[in-house]
Design a protein around this motif. Structure first.
Motif, PDB file in Angstrom:
ATOM      1  N   GLY A  35       0.818  -1.207   0.000  1.00 30.47           N
ATOM      2  CA  GLY A  35       0.000   0.000   0.000  1.00 30.47           C
ATOM      3  C   GLY A  35       0.853   1.258   0.000  1.00 30.47           C
ATOM      4  O   GLY A  35       0.538   2.245  -0.700  1.00 30.47           O
ATOM      5  N   GLN A  36       1.955   1.240   0.779  1.00 30.76           N
ATOM      6  CA  GLN A  36       2.826   2.414   0.828  1.00 30.76           C
ATOM      7  C   GLN A  36       3.478   2.655  -0.540  1.00 30.76           C
ATOM      8  O   GLN A  36       3.559   3.810  -1.013  1.00 30.76           O
ATOM      9  N   ILE A  37       3.902   1.583  -1.156  1.00 31.46           N
ATOM     10  CA  ILE A  37       4.541   1.746  -2.463  1.00 31.46           C
ATOM     11  C   ILE A  37       3.512   2.209  -3.505  1.00 31.46           C
ATOM     12  O   ILE A  37       3.770   3.092  -4.343  1.00 31.46           O
ATOM     13  N   GLY A  38       2.323   1.611  -3.441  1.00 29.34           N
ATOM     14  CA  GLY A  38       1.290   1.988  -4.405  1.00 29.34           C
ATOM     15  C   GLY A  38       0.870   3.442  -4.267  1.00 29.34           C
ATOM     16  O   GLY A  38       0.531   4.105  -5.268  1.00 29.34           O
ATOM     17  N   ALA A  39       0.890   3.981  -3.038  1.00 32.40           N
ATOM     18  CA  ALA A  39       0.467   5.362  -2.829  1.00 32.40           C
ATOM     19  C   ALA A  39       1.443   6.365  -3.413  1.00 32.40           C
ATOM     20  O   ALA A  39       1.064   7.443  -3.869  1.00 32.40           O
ATOM     21  N   VAL A  40       2.722   6.014  -3.409  1.00 33.32           N
ATOM     22  CA  VAL A  40       3.713   6.978  -3.859  1.00 33.32           C
ATOM     23  C   VAL A  40       4.149   6.754  -5.295  1.00 33.32           C
ATOM     24  O   VAL A  40       4.823   7.607  -5.888  1.00 33.32           O
TER      25      VAL A  40
ATOM     26  N   THR B 214       9.263   9.647 -10.835  1.00 35.71           N
ATOM     27  CA  THR B 214       9.678   9.933 -12.204  1.00 35.71           C
ATOM     28  C   THR B 214      10.545   8.799 -12.713  1.00 35.71           C
ATOM     29  O   THR B 214      11.277   8.157 -11.950  1.00 35.71           O
ATOM     30  N   TYR B 215      10.432   8.546 -14.025  1.00 37.79           N
ATOM     31  CA  TYR B 215      11.196   7.449 -14.609  1.00 37.79           C
ATOM     32  C   TYR B 215      12.013   7.976 -15.803  1.00 37.79           C
ATOM     33  O   TYR B 215      11.439   8.717 -16.643  1.00 37.79           O
ATOM     34  N   PRO B 216      13.258   7.671 -15.894  1.00 37.93           N
ATOM     35  CA  PRO B 216      13.998   6.871 -14.901  1.00 37.93           C
ATOM     36  C   PRO B 216      14.197   7.674 -13.623  1.00 37.93           C
ATOM     37  O   PRO B 216      14.298   8.913 -13.678  1.00 37.93           O
ATOM     38  N   PRO B 217      14.263   7.022 -12.472  1.00 38.17           N
ATOM     39  CA  PRO B 217      14.331   7.748 -11.195  1.00 38.17           C
ATOM     40  C   PRO B 217      15.734   8.269 -10.930  1.00 38.17           C
ATOM     41  O   PRO B 217      16.724   7.723 -11.408  1.00 38.17           O
TER      42      PRO B 217
ATOM     43  N   LEU C 246      10.809   7.462  -2.064  1.00 45.33           N
ATOM     44  CA  LEU C 246      10.175   6.141  -1.897  1.00 45.33           C
ATOM     45  C   LEU C 246      10.621   5.486  -0.593  1.00 45.33           C
ATOM     46  O   LEU C 246       9.788   4.919   0.142  1.00 45.33           O
ATOM     47  N   ARG C 247      11.909   5.596  -0.268  1.00 53.15           N
ATOM     48  CA  ARG C 247      12.398   4.982   0.979  1.00 53.15           C
ATOM     49  C   ARG C 247      11.790   5.658   2.198  1.00 53.15           C
ATOM     50  O   ARG C 247      11.395   5.019   3.153  1.00 53.15           O
TER      51      ARG C 247
ATOM     52  N   ARG D   9       1.610  -4.516 -17.002  1.00 56.21           N
ATOM     53  CA  ARG D   9       2.519  -4.168 -15.895  1.00 56.21           C
ATOM     54  C   ARG D   9       3.925  -4.640 -16.260  1.00 56.21           C
ATOM     55  O   ARG D   9       4.141  -5.806 -16.602  1.00 56.21           O
ATOM     56  N   THR D  10       4.878  -3.712 -16.146  1.00 51.18           N
ATOM     57  CA  THR D  10       6.276  -4.038 -16.440  1.00 51.18           C
ATOM     58  C   THR D  10       7.147  -3.526 -15.304  1.00 51.18           C
ATOM     59  O   THR D  10       6.835  -2.518 -14.658  1.00 51.18           O
ATOM     60  N   PRO D  11       8.247  -4.224 -15.004  1.00 45.62           N
ATOM     61  CA  PRO D  11       9.146  -3.772 -13.926  1.00 45.62           C
ATOM     62  C   PRO D  11       9.785  -2.433 -14.284  1.00 45.62           C
ATOM     63  O   PRO D  11      10.207  -2.222 -15.425  1.00 45.62           O
ATOM     64  N   SER D  12       9.856  -1.547 -13.322  1.00 42.87           N
ATOM     65  CA  SER D  12      10.470  -0.235 -13.530  1.00 42.87           C
ATOM     66  C   SER D  12      11.965  -0.273 -13.277  1.00 42.87           C
ATOM     67  O   SER D  12      12.666   0.687 -13.601  1.00 42.87           O
TER      68      SER D  12
END
Length: 468
Positions: free
Chosen positions: A53-58, A63-66, A74-75, A142-145
């Motif tokens: 949930g925390q990851i999904g909220a933020v 921005t990509y690439p981060p 995120l941390r 869905r693809t890995p970032s």
């Protein structure tokens, strides 16, 4: 109804109920273990859902690439003891992040989903979580970032709850156990007391006490069993008394008949001795009949003597008359007195002087050698030897040996290995008398076959008979 309630079955049911109580204690431990597992699973699920949930909220704010700031954001959202990585970039906080294992990293990267692992380190239980940050396209793909998040969560509170459940189960068992033991002992005492009495009665009966009985108590199945055993003991006692009386009568009859026959047989022996002198002057037919009468008379005399000897063994009146003699010399004189020296090979080894009953040793050796000459083939080998404990006399013939059918019966009274040999010389009691004489000395006599063929009898007599 009262009998049914007091029966053995009811008591056994009560015992089984007590066992069920103990089973309930085991069930309490099982429930505690199950609850502990459920607690751990629930905590793991809650922590996983929180992280997701925390990851999904933020995620929408990233921005990509981060860059480094994105990783720090995120941390910071996930919280302490967290590592966020993207290629060579890394954002970490907390002293326990070194607990993250390579297995968690490999699983998160290969499965592209949130993975967990429970470990124990530093005396504490930990939950390791790892997940990639996924980018969702407008079409839902869905693809890995490339961003990976790893977190370490302390499970101390969960472990304390598990320990509390374990202590509760232990206390419950400790409280139930003494009561269960007391009740089980009382039940066992009630059920097993009559069984022990029956056991003691059976042991006394087996030991020869035919008067042993157990008084029945109550009206249950064990009482019925006690009555049955008592009836069986009465029947056995009656049968044994009758059998012992018959055996005593038979022994007395044999002894009386043998004693009564002794005097007329002495007279008859004197007559046949005279007949033997004049038989040579008779006609051939008359001489043959006379010789047959002489032979049968001597056979009858020997049979009566053997019966009297057997009756003394059966009555327990046979006694040893010990002399300090040379056993090897006594064996030699036994063989020489019967004119067997030409058919017997004698050998002695060691010091063979000791206390023995000379007459009974002579009877044993005469029966063994005579039996070997009659049913085997000469020469018969007789070996006399001694060691510090035993005197040994071995008799071996050159015959075919003893068959498997004959071997168990060679010392039986009146036993004939061949029914066609019923008129062979001897009474059929010789080997039985030899065995009784050996046992009277405290020794033994065994039969078998020699390795090279032929029957083999071994007499063993103890060397410490001076005090007998």
């Amino acid at each position: 109804m009262i009998r049914r309630l007091r029966g053995l079955r009811t008591r056994l049911l009560v015992t089984f109920v007590l066992v069920a109580v103990l089973g309930a204690t085991a069930a309490a431990w099982s429930s505690a273990a199950s609850a502990s597992g459920s607690l751990v699973t629930a905590s793991q699920r809650q922590l996983s859902e929180t992280l997701a949930g925390q990851i999904g909220a933020v995620t929408p704010q990233l921005t990509y690439p981060p860059d480094q700031a994105t990783l720090d954001l995120l941390r910071g959202t996930v919280g302490g003891d967290t590592v966020v990585t993207y290629r060579d970039l890394r954002s970490a906080s907390g002293a326990d992040i070194e607990l993250i294992t390579d297995a968690v990293r490999e699983a998160a990267r290969s499965q592209n989903r949130l993975v967990t692992q429970r470990i124990s380190a530093k005396g504490t239980a930990w939950l390791l979580l790892g997940t990639p940050v996924m980018i969702t396209a407008p079409d839902g793909t869905r693809t890995p970032s490339g961003i990976e998040v790893y977190a370490v969560r302390d499970l101390t509170s969960v472990q304390e709850q598990i320990n509390s459940l374990t202590r509760t189960a232990a206390v419950t068992s400790a409280l139930v156990l003494p009561l269960a033991v007391v009740l089980a002992l009382l039940a066992a005492r009630t059920v097993l007391r009559p069984v022990r009495k029956l056991r003691d009665t059976a042991r006394r009966l087996a030991a020869g006490d035919l008067d042993a009985r157990s008084p029945p108590r109550g009206a249950d199945e064990l009482a019925e069993l006690t009555v049955t055993i008592n009836e069986m003991a009465d029947s056995v006692q009656t049968s044994m008394t009758k059998m012992e009386r018959m055996r005593a009568d038979a022994r007395r009859f044999a002894a009386d008949v043998s004693h009564e026959l002794r005097t007329p047989l002495t007279t008859l022996t004197a007559v046949v001795d005279v007949l033997a002198i004049v038989a040579e002057d008779m006609e051939a037919d008359a001489r043959e009949s006379a010789q047959m009468a002489i032979s049968e008379t001597h056979r009858l005399v020997q049979l009566v003597e053997d019966l009297m000897e057997v009756s003394r063994f059966d009555a327990g009146t046979a006694k040893l008359r010990l002399e300090y003699i040379d056993a090897a010399e006594a064996v030699y004189y036994c063989v020489r007195a019967r004119n067997w020296l030409g058919q017997v090979d004698l050998m002695a080894r060691g010091e063979t002087r000791q206390w023995l009953d000379r007459r009974r040793l002579d009877v044993i050796v005469a029966n063994l050698v005579g039996n070997a000459l009659r049913h085997g083939e000469p020469p018969v080998r007789v070996r006399v030897s001694a060691d510090p404990e035993w005197l040994w006399v071995e008799v071996v013939d050159n015959g075919p040996g003893l068959s498997e059918e004959v071997l168990p019966h060679v010392f039986d009274r009146f036993y004939k290995a061949d029914a066609a040999r019923t008129r062979t010389p001897g009474s059929g009691l010789g080997l039985a008398i030899a065995l009784e004489n050996a046992r009277l000395h405290g020794g033994d006599l065994v039969a078998g076959n020699a390795k090279r063929g032929g029957a083999r009898f071994v007499l063993r007599l103890p060397r410490d008979l001076e005090d007998a």
